[in-house]
Design a protein around this motif. Structure first.
Motif: not given
Length: 371
Positions: A106-112, A46-55, A350-359
């Motif tokens: 399976r591996v999941s990838l979320e829409v924005s 999810n966006p939170t996971i990717f934001a953490g990985a990139l940081s 809202d949490k995923f929107e904020k994580s997307w912004a962090e990403l």
């Protein structure tokens, strides 16, 4: 008692998925070791996971430099980075996907998450992600918002497998299952092979307890306080009863006759938030065959160390009436359950929107530094 507790869990029919993915896990062989040693058969992101990985770490530096060198736009860069990780994850799980007939691996990838209230844009991005990843064992992840429901059906109708996320209430879960059946019926009309389309419905657990416990504590009566930590499991058990009902019906039987697979319940948000509760609560109490439990690694390792199965390995079947009693008691104590589920969905988006912004911010910073 067996010392391979996760093996016992898998033997009870629970598919163990990791709720995390990063390039570091892929490169280090950590993901492969979890498959080999911990019975992991899938991954959710999810966006939170990717934001953490990139940081953290330097695993993305080379790709970021390449993206910066060719002047990639920010959102295009984020898309390429996340798609690359998911492609690699799909490749790692390809043999699992083949061995299970497309059910797991399976591996999941979320829409924005910015599209969570826009049906047409969600469908367009879901189809774009499916083409970009270009792996048959991808799940495109779509939230179960009101706008997401028709998007789920329309995406499935195009032959794309879907992980439906952010489900909190049984009422919304029933609408998700209906969207799944709608999508399969249209997919069949469109000439798609139904055997090649699968889906999971991600029903969130711990967040339900977090919100309801907060309200029970505010009420403060002895009866209210005694209900803390019970609603998340009860809600999930009611969801499973609904699943059994829908997938025993005539509408489903007609689709099954054409080769369709059931939409399995997936227990999400299974990391325990309250330290007073057992750290394996949302695994142990939700063991039942033909379900998925997607766990943070911490929860997975906790179960591997001291998790237990109930006798017979099924903690859910037949528990619907008792679960209903819990929810009736919660309502009687003064908790507005309709409001609870509205709040949880809004907070989830809202949490995923904020994580997307962090990403986006993280990638922007790395792109700027690489120029």
């Amino acid at each position: 008692m067996s010392t391979d507790r996760l093996g016992d869990l898998a033997g009870a029919g629970v598919s163990i998925w990791l709720d995390d993915l990063s390039r570091e896990r892929l490169r280090s062989g950590n993901l492969q070791s979890l498959i080999t040693d911990k019975h992991v058969v899938g991954v959710t992101t999810n966006p939170t996971i990717f934001a953490g990985a990139l940081s953290h770490g330097e695993a993305y530096d080379e790709q970021v430099r390449e993206l910066a060198a060719r002047g990639a736009a920010l959102e295009d860069a984020v898309r390429e980075i996340t798609v690359s990780d998911v492609q690699q994850g799909c490749d790692v799980f390809r043999s699992t996907w083949e061995a299970t007939g497309g059910v797991d691996g399976r591996v999941s990838l979320e829409v924005s998450p910015l599209l969570a209230r826009d049906t047409d844009a969600t469908v367009a991005e879901a189809l774009d992600l499916w083409k970009a990843v270009d792996r048959p064992n991808l799940y495109v992840k779509i939230p179960a918002t009101e706008a997401g429901l028709p998007a789920i059906a329309r995406t499935l109708a195009e032959g794309v497998s879907v992980n439906v996320t952010l489900i909190f209430s049984v009422e919304r879960y029933r609408a998700v299952m209906d969207a799944y059946l709608d999508g399969l019926e249209q997919a069949a009309a469109n000439g798609h092979n139904l055997a090649g389309i699968t889906s999971v419905a991600s029903f969130f657990v711990s967040r339900v307890d977090t919100e309801i416990d907060k309200r029970l504590e505010k009420i403060g009566t002895e009866e209210a306080l005694a209900l803390r930590g019970k609603a998340g499991v009860a809600n999930s058990r009611l969801a499973y009863a609904a699943y059994q009902e829908v997938f025993a019906g005539e509408r489903w039987a007609a689709l099954a006759a054409k080769g369709a697979k059931v939409q399995r319940p997936l227990w999400a948000s299974t990391g325990v938030k309250n330290p007073d509760y057992s750290d394996t609560l949302y695994v142990t109490e939700l063991v039942v065959a033909d379900t998925v439990n997607t766990m943070p690694e911490k929860t997975m390792l906790a179960f591997a160390d001291h998790g237990e199965l109930v006798a017979g390995g099924d903690a859910v079947t037949g528990t619907g009436p008792a679960a209903r009693e819990v929810f009736d008691a919660v309502a009687a104590a003064g908790v507005d359950l309709t409001d609870v589920f509205l709040v949880l969905e809004d907070e989830g988006v809202d949490k995923f929107e904020k994580s997307w912004a962090e990403l986006l911010d993280s990638v922007k910073g790395q792109l700027d530094a690489a120029k």
